[in-house]
Enzyme design. Structure first.
Site, short mmCIF file in Angstrom:
data_model
loop_
_atom_site.label_atom_id
_atom_site.label_comp_id
_atom_site.label_asym_id
_atom_site.label_seq_id
_atom_site.Cartn_x
_atom_site.Cartn_y
_atom_site.Cartn_z
N ALA A 7 0.83 -1.21 0.00
CA ALA A 7 0.00 0.00 0.00
C ALA A 7 0.86 1.26 0.00
O ALA A 7 0.49 2.27 0.57
CB ALA A 7 -0.93 0.00 1.21
N ALA A 8 2.03 1.18 -0.66
CA ALA A 8 2.92 2.35 -0.65
C ALA A 8 2.72 3.25 -1.85
O ALA A 8 3.26 4.35 -1.91
CB ALA A 8 4.38 1.88 -0.59
N ARG A 24 -3.88 8.68 -9.76
CA ARG A 24 -5.10 8.86 -10.56
C ARG A 24 -6.34 9.10 -9.70
O ARG A 24 -7.40 9.44 -10.22
CB ARG A 24 -5.30 7.65 -11.48
CG ARG A 24 -4.45 7.75 -12.73
CD ARG A 24 -4.82 6.67 -13.72
NE ARG A 24 -4.32 5.37 -13.32
CZ ARG A 24 -4.94 4.22 -13.58
NH1 ARG A 24 -6.09 4.21 -14.21
NH2 ARG A 24 -4.41 3.08 -13.20
N ASN A 31 -8.01 2.38 -8.79
CA ASN A 31 -6.99 3.32 -9.25
C ASN A 31 -7.56 4.69 -9.56
O ASN A 31 -6.81 5.64 -9.72
CB ASN A 31 -6.30 2.76 -10.49
CG ASN A 31 -5.49 1.52 -10.15
OD1 ASN A 31 -4.60 1.57 -9.30
ND2 ASN A 31 -5.82 0.41 -10.75
N ALA A 51 -44.83 20.17 21.50
CA ALA A 51 -44.12 20.77 20.37
C ALA A 51 -43.21 21.90 20.82
O ALA A 51 -43.59 22.72 21.66
CB ALA A 51 -45.12 21.29 19.35
N ASN A 102 -29.03 23.85 26.97
CA ASN A 102 -28.00 23.07 27.67
C ASN A 102 -26.66 23.78 27.70
O ASN A 102 -25.76 23.36 28.39
CB ASN A 102 -27.85 21.69 27.02
CG ASN A 102 -27.44 21.78 25.56
OD1 ASN A 102 -27.81 22.72 24.87
ND2 ASN A 102 -26.69 20.81 25.10
N SER A 136 -46.55 23.00 25.05
CA SER A 136 -45.83 23.43 23.85
C SER A 136 -44.93 24.64 24.13
O SER A 136 -45.24 25.47 24.98
CB SER A 136 -46.82 23.80 22.75
OG SER A 136 -47.54 22.65 22.38
N ALA A 162 -47.80 25.73 28.73
CA ALA A 162 -47.28 26.13 27.42
C ALA A 162 -46.56 27.47 27.52
O ALA A 162 -46.97 28.37 28.25
CB ALA A 162 -48.42 26.22 26.42
#
Ligand code: UD1
Ligand code: CA
Length: 464
Positions: free
Chosen positions: A9-10, A15, A228, A381, A387, A406, A424
Site C-alpha cells: 500500500a505504498a 489517478r 486506481n 411541540a 443546555n 408546547s 405552554a
C-alpha cells in the site's frame, strides 16, 4: 506454520487525484485497506502493511481500527521509502517478516478491497499459488504463462510483453501465497532491467517457480479489481453493494430498491427488516427483526431494536433505538442518544447525549440535548433544552409521566419531578418538584373591539 499477510500500500494513487491516500478511500463507508485486513482468515497470524505515500494517515487509521477491535490479527507497518516497484515493496518488509518468524507469506494489495476471506484462506494453504483471472480486456495487467501441467512458468508485465504475449487473456491478480524462505532468496537476485525500471515482484515469483511448483488459481475478476481512479471506486462500490444486499436478501431482508440502498460490510440485519430506497447504513449498525428503515435515512454506528420504524429522511449517529420506537420523518439523533422501548420522536426533533425512557414521546420540533426524559413523559411541540450557557454544557432531567406544554424552554441545569405539568410557553429556570404545575407567562392584554379600531385608523390615514 507462521503465516504473515503482507499488504502492499505504498503507491501514490496519483489517478485518484486526492489528498487522502488511495487505500483510505471508502467502499460502502469502510476504507479499502480495512476491507483487505478484514478479509484475512484465522490461518493468518499477523499482517504487515507496506506504506510510504500518506503513511501517517494510514498509520493513524490502523491504530484506530485496532483500538476499535476491527482487525482480525495484529498489524504492523513498514515504510518502503520511495516506491521502486512491488518487488522492492516486499524487500522493504524483509526484516519485519523475519522478526515475525514468517514461514509463509500471503501477499495482497491494499487497493484491491473485494477479495473474499475464502479466497485469502486458499492462499494461506500449504501449496504455493497465485491468483489469476481471465479478462476480455487484459491491457495493463501482467500476463500469465503456464506450463503444460498448468503451473506457473512466468509473468510478463504488459509494458514488457511482445504482441503474442499481450494476446493472452489470463492475467496476474497480484495476490500470492508463497514460502517466505524461497521468496526471500529470489528477491535477493532481483534486478530492474525492464520497461519501467522497477523491481517487479512478478520476476521474483517466476524465479521461485523455476524450483518450486506455483499453482495458478483462477478467481472471479470482481474480487481482484483494483481501485486506481474514482471511476474504479464507483464500480467497486456497485459490486460491493450487489454482494452485500444480495446476501441480506438471502437472509430474509427486503430491499424496496436494492440498487439504491447502501449497506456497509459491518452492518447486521435480522430477518424481516425492510430497507427503503436511498437508505445508507454505515459502520457498525445492528437492526433487529422486523424493523424498517425509511427512504433516505443515514444511519452510522447505531443499534436499532426489533420492530422499530425509522420513517423517511432521518439521520442517526452513534445512538440506540429501542424495540418498537417510531422515529421521524426528519428526525436527527446525534451521538449518545438512547431511546428505550416504544419511544416516539417526530419530525424535526434533534437529540444529543439524551436518554428517553420507555414510552416517552417528543413528536414535534424539539431540541433535547444532555437530557433525560422519564417514562411515558409527553414532550409538547417546540421544547428546547438550553443546555449551553456559552461556556459549559449542563444537564436537564425530566421525570416520569410529566406533561410538557408546547414551546417551553428548560434552562439547564434543571430538573422536573415526576408527574409535573409545565404550562405552554414557560421558561423554566429552577427545579420543579414532583406533581407541581410550573408556569411562566406574561399577563395577557385584551382590548375588546380594538382590532376593528386599528384597521379603520389605517384606512383613514391612506385616504388623507
Ligand atoms: C501488478 C503486477 C501485475 C498484476 C497487477 C494486478 C507487478 C510488477 N505487476 O501490476 O502483474 O497484473 O499488479 O493488479 O507486480 N506498490 C507498493 N510499492 C511499490 C509499487 C506498488 O506498495 O513500489 C503497491 C501499490 O500501492 C498497489 C500494489 O502494490 O497496492 C500494486 O501496484 P500497482 O502499481 O498497482 O501494480 P502494477 O504494476 O499495475
Ligand atoms: Ca506499477
Amino acid at each position: 506454520m507462521t503465516t504473515v499477510a503482507l499488504i502492499l500500500a505504498a503507491g501514490l494513487g496519483k489517478r485518484m487525484k486526492s489528498a487522502l491516500p488511495k487505500v483510505l478511500h471508502p467502499i460502502l463507508g469502510d476504507p479499502a485497506l480495512l476491507w483487505v485486513l478484514r478479509a484475512l482468515p484465522p490461518a493468518v497470524d499477523s499482517a504487515v502493511v507496506v506504506l510510504h505515500h500518506g503513511r501517517e494517515q494510514a498509520e493513524a487509521a490502523l491504530a484506530s481500527w485496532a483500538a476499535q477491535g476491527l482487525l482480525p490479527c495484529p498489524a504492523t507497518t513498514v515504510d518502503q521509502g520511495e516506491p521502486l516497484g512491488t518487488g522492492h515493496a516486499v524487500q522493504s518488509a524483509q526484516a519485519e517478516l523475519d522478526r515475525l518468524g514468517a514461514e509463509r507469506v500471503v501477499i495482497l494489495c491494499g487497493d484491491v478491497p473485494l477479495i473474499r476471506p475464502e479466497t485469502v484462506a486458499r492462499l494461506a494453504q500449504a501449496e504455493p499459488r497465485l491468483l489469476a483471472m481471465d479478462l476480455d480486456a487484459p491491457d495493463g495487467y501482467g500476463r500469465i504463462k503456464q506450463r503444460a501441467d498448468g503451473s506457473l512458468e512466468a509473468i510478463v508485465e504488459h509494458k514488457d510483453a511482445a504482441p503474442e504475449v499481450r494476446a493472452l487473456r489470463r492475467v496476474n491478480g497480484g495476490a500470492y501465497g508463497l514460502p517466505w524462505g524461497a521468496l526471500k532468496q529470489a528477491l535477493g537476485r532481483l534486478g530492474n532491467a525492464n520497461a519501467q525500471g522497477e523491481y517487479y515482484l512478478t520476476d521474483a515469483v517466476a524465479d521461485l517457480a523455476r524450483t518450486t511448483r506455483v499453482a495458478v488459481e483462477l478467481c472471479a475478476p470482481d474480487e481482484l479489481m483494483g481501485m486506481n481512479s474514482r471511476r474504479d471506486q464507483a464500480e467497486l462500490q456497485a459490486h460491493a453493494r450487489d454482494r452485500v444486499n444480495g446476501a441480506w436478501m438471502d437472509q430474509g431482508v427486503t430491499f424496496l430498491e436494492p440498487s439504491s440502498a447502501l449497506v456497509g460490510p459491518r452492518v447486521l440485519l435480522e430477518r424481516d427488516v425492510t430497507v427503503a430506497p436511498g437508505a445508507r447504513l454505515q459502520g457498525a449498525v445492528e437492526v433487529g427483526e422486523g424493523a424498517s428503515l425509511g427512504q433516505g435515512c443515514v444511519v452510522t454506528d447505531c443499534r436499532i431494536g426489533a420492530g422499530a420504524e425509522i420513517r423517511p429522511y432521518c439521520v442517526l449517529d452513534r445512538s440506540q433505538v429501542g424495540p418498537g420506537c417510531l422515529i421521524g420523518p426528519f428526525a436527527h439523533l446525534r451521538e449518545g442518544s438512547v431511546l428505550e422501548r416504544g419511544v416516539h420522536l417526530g419530525n424535526f426533533v434533534e437529540t444529543k447525549k439524551t436518554t428517553l425512557r420507555a414510552g416517552a414521546k417528543a413528536n414535534h420540533l424539539s431540541y433535547l440535548g444532555d437530557a433525560e426524559v422519564g417514562e411515558r413523559t409527553n414532550v409538547g411541540a417546540g421544547l428546547i433544552t438550553c443546555n449551553y450557557d456559552g461556556f459549559n454544557k449542563h444537564r436537564t432531567v425530566i421525570g416520569a409521566d410529566v406533561f410538557v406544554g408546547s414551546d417551553c424552554q428548560l434552562v439547564a441545569p434543571v430538573s422536573v419531578g415526576d408527574g409535573a405539568i409545565l404550562g405552554a410557553g414557560s421558561t423554566i429556570t429552577s427545579d420543579v418538584p414532583a406533581g407541581a404545575l410550573a408556569l411562566t407567562r406574561a399577563p395577557l392584554t385584551l382590548k375588546e373591539g380594538y382590532a376593528q379600531y386599528l384597521r379603520e385608523r389605517q384606512r383613514a390615514k391612506k385616504r388623507r
